[in-house]
Scaffold this active site. Structure first.
Site, PDB file in Angstrom:
ATOM      1  N   LYS A 182       0.771  -0.963  -0.142  1.00 17.61           N
ATOM      2  CA  LYS A 182      -0.029  -0.137   0.047  1.00 17.61           C
ATOM      3  C   LYS A 182       0.901   1.178  -0.090  1.00 17.61           C
ATOM      4  O   LYS A 182       1.968   0.952   0.702  1.00 17.61           O
ATOM      5  CB  LYS A 182      -1.125   0.027   1.102  1.00 17.61           C
ATOM      6  CG  LYS A 182      -2.025   1.091   1.075  1.00 17.61           C
ATOM      7  CD  LYS A 182      -2.788   0.903   2.518  1.00 17.61           C
ATOM      8  CE  LYS A 182      -3.975   2.121   2.493  1.00 17.61           C
ATOM      9  NZ  LYS A 182      -4.584   1.700   3.817  1.00 17.61           N
ATOM     10  N   SER A 187      -9.173   1.691   3.212  1.00 16.15           N
ATOM     11  CA  SER A 187      -8.615   2.650   2.243  1.00 16.15           C
ATOM     12  C   SER A 187      -7.603   1.801   1.572  1.00 16.15           C
ATOM     13  O   SER A 187      -7.197   2.344   0.353  1.00 16.15           O
ATOM     14  CB  SER A 187      -7.927   3.750   2.881  1.00 16.15           C
ATOM     15  OG  SER A 187      -7.041   3.134   4.054  1.00 16.15           O
ATOM     16  N   SER A 212      -9.408  -0.380   7.227  1.00 18.62           N
ATOM     17  CA  SER A 212      -8.774  -0.142   5.788  1.00 18.62           C
ATOM     18  C   SER A 212      -8.299  -1.500   5.224  1.00 18.62           C
ATOM     19  O   SER A 212      -7.902  -1.272   4.197  1.00 18.62           O
ATOM     20  CB  SER A 212      -7.765   1.030   6.005  1.00 18.62           C
ATOM     21  OG  SER A 212      -8.444   1.988   6.171  1.00 18.62           O
TER      22      SER A 212
END
Length: 616
Positions: free
Chosen positions: A213, A289, A313
């Protein structure tokens, strides 16, 4: 004037008086021009403050934080009582070599039978290739990491021309991937090749492709947090600790995965780089996210990914994309080298297509930072021995806590029905007992979480926002920041008093049950409004549904995992969440593995799926 409210001490709260209240978030749903106009207004000095103040009052934030006497002392980061040892586990050395921990994890897994895995005769209609499948293919000379790398590079480069666009990565370097893959391929070709040994791989993770990420450092890529400017004020000079541990095991990193800007959203919407599409339905969100990591895993382009989880997330996108996501206990993994390393609610956790792959990646990355070992006093990290005869007994003794009114408070009954069916299967197949529980003060928990993560985000970003970077943020991030900036020091302290109080409630529940079970999200993947693609979107009702069952893992630092268990009537994935005791990763991983096995036949191939392990 607000009316003063006095809470009774947590230990004296009468649970028979607790009534579940459906959460209704009062905030406008805005996209496009209306969102831009709204941001202009709320950022204005006087009228903006008035509007934010009204929204806070309508959502009872002011009443909770400023008009209430909370008798508990503040808890500024999770504090856990000593925990009993988990049964049928192997303890691993968090200060040892990651590749040794991965080897220990490998021995915990059920027997791997290449014949059954590769013949196709006994397989369900679709299943993901597992890490052990790749390892077998490499060791059997069916393919090399370099061959797989070319497949992945080809797909990612093609994605730039897809309609609609599918921006999975925000930083990608084909030559860097080729370089890593060539080094791995060479290790497999080194040494004496015998029937039982092929080359000198560093571990079972050697040659396994992972995505990171964009808020976790992975050298030489920049860490932008999917903003347009973070790399200008923060340079990356080495890997994050978790990434370094995976690299020492031979993992290959395909790049930095897309995400909701700075992790401040639950859908994965990102006008900066484009919004990642759900592999099961390209007109729908992945969830956020960690949108890119979940989509990359679900589409078959990598075996696993690392995400961060400060408000669901890892779990939300994993659930919406039909994969497995582990949120570890706060402090179990080191946050060094991430954009959110100084908060009190975030962790770095693995996303993978199967529970066993999550276990292998988790074994590599676990290990608390030196400061967390002092302050949190973590229990020794353990892995469940899934290959042992004791595993079934350990499963059968588990007590599952279910708060029925909360469990059923979902957008569609498809979700609660599918999750309920899995609990019945666990009872029938393994003897797990489901016990009714009551979790008080859920609204207070949500309020404490948003104040905590919001205040900590402002603290982290303030130096750059003061230097003019704030106007470069997306409109939905600016909406969140306008709210977060209004939280005072006393609001933050009140939220920490609530944290201690809510921790007490959960520790009392864990005296009666071993795991709390919920749907992972209150809705399946929401549609992407076309008007949200260019300028973003703010939809707090959707955020409320996606985060409904998420918060305890973050505010209280509890371990939690989402496992895919089926689909709604539209064919969208549904996840079941298992929340464990502090440091109880082994227990939820064991239960997750059992759930996965019970649901294996229902797994569907995503609409967007790539078989990069082509051996013929």
């Amino acid at each position: 004037m607000g009316k003063k409210r006095v809470m009774v001490p947590a230990e004296k709260l009468d649970l028979s008086t607790v009534k579940y209240e459906h959460e209704v978030i009062k905030a406008p749903h805005l996209t496009g021009l209306m969102l831009k106009l709204f941001v202009r207004i709320i950022e204005a000095p006087v009228i903006g403050s008035l509007i934010i103040s009204l929204l806070k009052k309508q959502n009872k934030i002011v009443e909770m934080l400023q008009n209430t006497v909370i008798p508990e002392a503040p808890m500024f980061k999770p504090e856990f009582p000593p925990q009993e040892a988990e049964p049928s586990v192997v303890i691993v050395d968090e200060e040892g070599k990651p590749e040794d921990r991965v080897e220990s994890a490998l021995k915990c897994l059920p027997h791997y039978d290449p014949a059954s895995c590769w013949s196709g005769d006994s397989l369900p209609s679709f299943r993901y290739w597992k890490i052990r499948d790749y390892a077998y293919a490499y060791r059997s000379k069916l393919v090399t990491p370099s061959m797989v790398a070319e497949q992945i590079i080809s797909v990612i480069e093609e994605c730039n021309y897809h309609k609609p666009p599918t921006p999975l990565l925000v930083s990608f370097d084909a030559e860097e991937i080729r370089k890593q893959a060539a080094a791995s391929t060479q290790r497999f070709e080194e040494g004496t090749v015998a029937a039982s040994h092929a080359g000198n791989p560093l571990s079972i993770l050697d040659g396994i492709f992972l995505a990171i990420k964009d808020d976790i450092d992975c050298y030489p890529h920049p860490s932008k947090g999917a903003t347009t400017w973070m790399h200008e004020v923060r340079s990356v000079e080495k890997d994050a600790v978790c990434v370094s541990r995976l690299r020492s095991c031979g993992a290959i990193f395909i790049g930095k995965a897309n995400m909701h800007e700075l992790g401040m959203g639950t859908t994965g919407n990102n006008p900066n780089y484009g919004t990642t599409r759900n592999p099961h339905a390209p007109e729908r969100y992945t969830g956020g996210s960690s949108s890119g990591p979940a989509a990359l895993v679900a589409s078959g382009l990598c075996s696993a990914a690392l995400g961060t989880d400060g408000g669901g997330s890892v779990r939300i996108p994993s659930s919406l994309c039909g994969v497995v996501g582990l949120k570890t206990t706060y402090g179990r993994t080191s946050m060094r080298g991430s954009l959110c390393g100084s908060g009190t609610v975030e962790i770095i956790g693995p996303i993978a297509s199967t529970v066993e792959d999550v276990i292998l990646v988790y074994a590599a990355i676990l290990g608390s930072s030196p400061e967390d070992r002092i302050s949190l006093k973590p229990s020794p990290p353990c892995l469940p021995i899934l290959s042992s005869l004791e595993n079934e007994n350990s499963l059968g003794s588990l007590r599952l806590g279910k708060y029925t009114e909360w469990f059923n408070d979902v957008h569609s009954t498809d979700i609660s029905n599918v999750c309920e069916d899995v609990l019945n299967l666990l009872s029938k197949s393994h003897g797990c007992e489901t016990i009714e529980i009551v979790i008080p003060e859920l609204h207070e928990m949500r309020t404490a979480h948003i104040v905590s993560i919001g205040s900590e985000t402002v603290c982290f970003l303030n130096p750059d926002l003061k230097n003019g970077k704030g106007v470069k943020l997306t409109y939905d991030t600016r909406t969140s920041m306008a709210l977060f900036r209004t939280f005072s020091a006393s609001d933050y302290v009140a939220a920490q008093c609530l944290r201690r109080r809510i921790m007490h409630h959960h520790m009392e529940i864990f005296k009666k049950v071993d795991v709390i079970v919920t749907p992972t999200t209150g809705m399946t993947a929401p549609k992407i409004p076309p008007s949200a693609l260019k300028d973003g979107e703010t939809d707090m009702q959707v955020a409320g549904y996606l985060m409904r069952f998420i918060i305890a893992g973050n505010l209280l630092g509890l371990p939690a995992i989402t496992v895919p268990v089926g689909y709604d009537k539209q064919g969208l994935p549904i996840g079941l969440q298992l929340i464990g005791r502090p440091w109880g990763e082994a227990t939820i991983l064991r239960l997750a593995s059992a759930v996965e096995e019970l649901c294996a036949k229902s797994v569907k191939k995503p609409a967007s799926f790539y078989d990069v392990l082509k051996t013929k």
